[in-house]
Design an enzyme around this catalytic site. Sequence first.
Site, mmCIF file in Angstrom:
data_model
loop_
_atom_site.group_PDB
_atom_site.id
_atom_site.type_symbol
_atom_site.label_atom_id
_atom_site.label_comp_id
_atom_site.label_asym_id
_atom_site.label_seq_id
_atom_site.Cartn_x
_atom_site.Cartn_y
_atom_site.Cartn_z
ATOM 1 N N HIS A 209 60.534 -20.952 -16.219
ATOM 2 C CA HIS A 209 59.445 -21.030 -17.189
ATOM 3 C C HIS A 209 58.316 -21.184 -16.533
ATOM 4 C CE1 HIS A 209 57.068 -21.645 -20.661
ATOM 5 N NE2 HIS A 209 58.148 -21.434 -21.336
ATOM 6 N N ALA A 210 57.075 -20.456 -16.516
ATOM 7 C CA ALA A 210 56.061 -20.799 -15.918
ATOM 8 C C ALA A 210 55.409 -22.176 -16.008
ATOM 9 C CB ALA A 210 55.003 -19.794 -16.012
#
Lengths: 392, 392
Positions: A242-243
């Site tokens: 997940h960024a």
Amino acid sequence: MSEPVAPRRCADAASGLGRELDGMLVVSIEQAVAAPYCGLLLADAGARVIKVERPGGDFARGYDRLAAGQSAYFVWLNGGKQSVVLDLDRPDDFALLDAMLVRADIFLHNLAPGALERRGLTGERLRRTNPGLVTCEITGYGRDGPYAAMKAYDLLVQAETGLCAVTGTGEAPARVGVSICDIATGQTAFSAILRALLLRGRTGQGSDLSIAMFDVLADWMNVPLLVQRHQGRPPARVGVAHATLAPYGLYAAADGEDILIAVQNEREWVALATRVLGRPDLATDPRFSDNSARVANRTALAIEIEAVFGRHRRDALIALLTEAGIACARLNTVADLADHPQLRARTVSAGPVEIDLAALPVGTGAHLGRVPDLDEHGAAIRAEFAAAAALG
Amino acid sequence: MSEPVAPRRCADAASGLGRELDGMLVVSIEQAVAAPYCGLLLADAGARVIKVERPGGDFARGYDRLAAGQSAYFVWLNGGKQSVVLDLDRPDDFALLDAMLVRADIFLHNLAPGALERRGLTGERLRRTNPGLVTCEITGYGRDGPYAAMKAYDLLVQAETGLCAVTGTGEAPARVGVSICDIATGQTAFSAILRALLLRGRTGQGSDLSIAMFDVLADWMNVPLLVQRHQGRPPARVGVAHATLAPYGLYAAADGEDILIAVQNEREWVALATRVLGRPDLATDPRFSDNSARVANRTALAIEIEAVFGRHRRDALIALLTEAGIACARLNTVADLADHPQLRARTVSAGPVEIDLAALPVGTGAHLGRVPDLDEHGAAIRAEFAAAAALG
């Protein structure tokens, strides 16, 4: 958790769904995926779906022979329909279609742009004799605009909308491995048709629907689009991580097995540190004290997590995480899905074989038992509508 | 083709959609993405949607501040709704919810498994006083089975269903770069609710709906699943190419620009060779004489194609390909989407700002102008339902 069990009952078996379109007639000139998926959902809702095929048939019949000699795409998408072959260049076949449309409730198609207009089969003309008719076309880019005449296939629209640009690894973009654009468009067309039927219940009038694959995915791209417009950059492609959240992604358990965890807030992070890792000190460690710090110290965080995870087998870890309220999952292969204890089944017959599929997520699928051979219902349908066609 | 033009009109502006749920009341205890997307679609169809938020609010309000200081997810998903904060542990707030549900047509939620059952808010109990009520819960894995109690977030279900395993490059799997599982589930819940409303029109009775994220994606995975079961292997991950068709994928044009083309049959291949490449000899070359040969000689084929494509700018090539009836597209960035001439817009106000979004693919979005502040409609809603709550 990994032993197969008896398939779950259908979630909505008790809902009574499957009869809501009883008595309704759908005429669908459909091919490939988008319109056939919509037709499948209409059949599942109880409608009679007549699939009109060109001479030679829906080309999805020939996509492959991968499912017991049958086309995987075709078998999935066409249970419960009736098939008739019509050559719209022949006046008698055209008259038969016209006669069917006088009695139809829904006229669905995904022919090339303009193909039906050239033959005079516009919603406006058809509703003069059948005012309640709901017409629905599926296109790549809509009726207007500079792309209106462009051909559109699933991968091309995935690429054109930027979906491929946000999917994949840091190194390279990728397509989504299923025909997401076609499927999502078929699902959207289905809900648009249901909306038009509810409106018809109030007004008696049909509607003129036009659903564009590009529009469907563009809406789904709203978050990347907002980030691009307001931050001047797109969200990063980060594989299965997940960024902007950590820990969130793949971690190694014992024996080389991977496990996915997703921590969404501080309460969950504290539970992970104390109850799963047995390391309450990590919860207050300044490197990990809030999400921004954990994202900045992602690698150090992974080392701490894997030092503990590496001592457990995956199934034991899943039990531990679930008990602590931490969301987790396996990065499954397709083979894992095939044996997944949560997978619900439906079975269709196609040609001489029976084939198991993953069930539809709503309803019972009880009407969808048979995938029609090409023109299987042609003679019966011609007989049924011939008198009306002759009068027309 | 690359100059922005005025946004297209909404395809269904003339359909009349947007009034079909006029007068209907939706009570939605919703957070994150899946149920809020369903609520958005219900609002777009004309329903009054009361979004019930926990004290502190839907946590999607705090996901980010990326869109002019607002949460990108929240702005996208919540236009046109009313917000009220209820603490269900307080008897007066619980009574207010109960009073709203007596008048509601639809009760939607995506709380954790069992959260409402523990409070006695089952569809069965609610329909005793409101027989037409449609209840719809969204879960990760359904009500039954060994995974029923598992938490589920978008990425986890993408991984659990094997979608990540078929998405990505040859080297590595990847998540789909948008919350596909949440969105698809919200869309599916929306159509299930419309089905239940059509059924209610026939029977007067509401329905008990339960939509599982896992089930939605499992259906979408049917083609990989069939390939796995019948061939003993999953489809290959091939980036933006196609596993079994050629030419189909990315080719280089002049100036380092890439173009995607998709050839689906022999007629198109002959058109590409003769009308675009100017090489009728390739059409009959044994290396390329049918799709199987072209797949086997993929690299040689790419060299021949790029020898010609490399002499043209991409826009000129797109014109040439379109003229020849060959489907093509650009592998766009998100910035390209933001300027795409085919992009339709809707605008919402959120807090003090106005924000442009990609429009919904159906309807006009005319009701969706305002994203509510937390508890923006709390006082009015409490006043409206208070008398009924006191009586209850």
